[in-house]
Write a protein that holds these residues in place. Structure first.
Motif, PDB file in Angstrom:
ATOM      1  N   LEU A  11       0.881  -9.446  -4.690  1.00 40.55           N
ATOM      2  CA  LEU A  11       1.075  -8.142  -4.225  1.00 40.55           C
ATOM      3  C   LEU A  11       0.423  -7.782  -3.057  1.00 40.55           C
ATOM      4  CD1 LEU A  11       2.664  -5.327  -4.161  1.00 40.55           C
ATOM      5  CD2 LEU A  11       0.880  -4.440  -5.719  1.00 40.55           C
ATOM      6  N   VAL A  12       0.982  -7.820  -1.967  1.00 39.87           N
ATOM      7  CA  VAL A  12       0.402  -7.387  -0.764  1.00 39.87           C
ATOM      8  C   VAL A  12       0.443  -5.940  -0.047  1.00 39.87           C
ATOM      9  CG1 VAL A  12      -0.430  -8.033   1.511  1.00 39.87           C
ATOM     10  CG2 VAL A  12       0.564  -9.830   0.055  1.00 39.87           C
ATOM     11  N   THR A  13      -0.515  -5.051  -0.401  1.00 36.99           N
ATOM     12  CA  THR A  13      -0.336  -3.830  -0.019  1.00 36.99           C
ATOM     13  C   THR A  13      -0.016  -3.694   1.593  1.00 36.99           C
ATOM     14  OG1 THR A  13      -2.680  -3.126   0.127  1.00 36.99           O
ATOM     15  CG2 THR A  13      -1.602  -2.770  -1.880  1.00 36.99           C
ATOM     16  N   ALA A  14       0.737  -2.734   2.168  1.00 37.28           N
ATOM     17  CA  ALA A  14       0.887  -2.394   3.515  1.00 37.28           C
ATOM     18  C   ALA A  14       1.247  -3.842   4.292  1.00 37.28           C
ATOM     19  CB  ALA A  14      -0.522  -1.783   4.250  1.00 37.28           C
ATOM     20  N   SER A  15       2.043  -4.458   3.935  1.00 36.14           N
ATOM     21  CA  SER A  15       2.556  -5.701   4.447  1.00 36.14           C
ATOM     22  C   SER A  15       3.704  -5.718   5.155  1.00 36.14           C
ATOM     23  CB  SER A  15       2.582  -6.597   3.206  1.00 36.14           C
ATOM     24  OG  SER A  15       3.345  -6.299   2.133  1.00 36.14           O
ATOM     25  N   THR A  16       4.032  -4.622   5.584  1.00 33.83           N
ATOM     26  CA  THR A  16       5.367  -4.616   6.547  1.00 33.83           C
ATOM     27  C   THR A  16       5.230  -4.904   7.989  1.00 33.83           C
ATOM     28  OG1 THR A  16       5.035  -2.280   7.049  1.00 33.83           O
ATOM     29  CG2 THR A  16       6.363  -2.759   5.099  1.00 33.83           C
ATOM     30  N   GLN A  17       3.773  -5.069   8.147  1.00 35.92           N
ATOM     31  CA  GLN A  17       3.481  -5.625   9.799  1.00 35.92           C
ATOM     32  C   GLN A  17       1.979  -5.857   9.825  1.00 35.92           C
ATOM     33  OE1 GLN A  17       3.829  -1.814  12.256  1.00 35.92           O
ATOM     34  NE2 GLN A  17       2.239  -0.749  10.927  1.00 35.92           N
ATOM     35  N   GLY A  18       1.642  -6.511  11.033  1.00 36.07           N
ATOM     36  CA  GLY A  18       0.337  -6.870  11.150  1.00 36.07           C
ATOM     37  C   GLY A  18      -0.257  -8.024  10.238  1.00 36.07           C
ATOM     38  N   ILE A  19      -1.527  -7.666   9.707  1.00 36.67           N
ATOM     39  CA  ILE A  19      -2.104  -8.492   8.973  1.00 36.67           C
ATOM     40  C   ILE A  19      -1.657  -8.605   7.587  1.00 36.67           C
ATOM     41  CG2 ILE A  19      -4.234  -8.987   7.554  1.00 36.67           C
ATOM     42  CD1 ILE A  19      -5.860  -7.391  10.002  1.00 36.67           C
ATOM     43  N   GLY A  20      -1.170  -7.536   7.133  1.00 36.55           N
ATOM     44  CA  GLY A  20      -0.336  -7.688   5.643  1.00 36.55           C
ATOM     45  C   GLY A  20       0.936  -8.382   5.898  1.00 36.55           C
TER      46      GLY A  20
END
Length: 264
Positions: A11-20
């Protein structure tokens, strides 16, 4: 080195853009089933489509939740009740005069950048310990050590994550579960572009703005350029693997040499 995360769920939080987003792609490319987390459904669905385009064989699960709230964190756990790799990437940042940071701002930064990660760790760590394998990571920052004068509230939360990571690593001692923090340096994302332009002015080309930012605001960087999100993701994927089994309780640097220290 061939990293194989087949059979693992992340699970990767805040993964809709950027580093995530880059981390989600990297974990999927290594074979993991990846929970892609975001609070805006349209943006989340678009991110999953883009990830499937980048990793055609990837297995992605959309986790529509704002994990800052207790109720929506519980919803994320309902969608993915069993997670082997937890990447706490969620964070907010912004520059502000230290004397203008309000109590509300301090609380918001702590709740978003620290407490949300602690809450998810509490939810997933017990099963990892029970099964004898797991990976928890906190995406911290070089700002945790080199506190920026223009955003000390952000730096404070990233320092707190180092303490959180070290503490939970002690809780997991001897279980086969590792817990680490990743000190990400200044990274080239859309949000950081806005941040840089806000500091140096918008009347410049991006190349000039980046040079000025690195020279005047991150002069201690040895790279003297912004880091690509994929460069952060490479470290995260490694720390998620069996090969990183002896690295725990650490603050692992992908900072471009910003932190002026020999020992991490």
């Amino acid at each position: 080195m061939r990293i194989d995360l087949t059979g693992r769920t992340a699970l990767v939080t805040a993964s809709t853009q950027g580093i995530g987003f880059a981390i989600a792609a990297g974990l999927a490319a290594a074979g993991a089933r990846v929970g892609v987390s975001g609070r805006e459904k349209g943006k989340l669905d678009e991110a999953v489509r883009r990830l499937q385009g980048e990793v055609p064989d990837g297995d992605f699960v959309a986790v529509h939740a704002d994990v800052v709230s207790e109720e929506e964190s519980a919803r994320a756990v309902e969608v993915l009740p069993e997670v082997d790799v937890l990447i706490n990437n969620l964070g907010v940042y912004g520059f502000q005069d230290p004397l203008d940071i309000t109590d509300e701002d301090w609380r918001r930064y702590f709740e978003v950048n620290v407490l949300a990660a602690v809450r998810l760790t509490r939810a997933y760590l017990p099963r990892m310990i029970e099964q004898g394998w797991g990976r928890v990571q906190y995406i911290s920052s070089e700002s945790s050590v080199a506190i920026p004068a223009e955003m000390i509230h952000y730096g404070m939360t990233k320092t707190a994550l180092l303490a959180v990571g070290r503490g939970f690593a002690k809780k997991a001692a001897g279980t086969g579960v590792t817990v680490n923090s990743v000190l990400a340096g200044p990274t080239h994302t859309a949000g950081v572009e806005d941040f840089v332009y806000g500091l140096v002015g918008r009347d410049k080309s991006w190349q000039e703005a980046e040079r000025i930012f690195m020279r005047e605001h991150r002069s201690q960087s040895l790279l003297q350029r912004l880091i690509a999100p994929e460069e952060i993701a490479n470290m995260v994927v490694y720390l998620s693997s069996d090969q990183a089994s002896a690295t725990t309780g650490g603050a692992v640097r992908v900072d471009g040499g910003v932190v002026d220290a020999i020992i991490p």
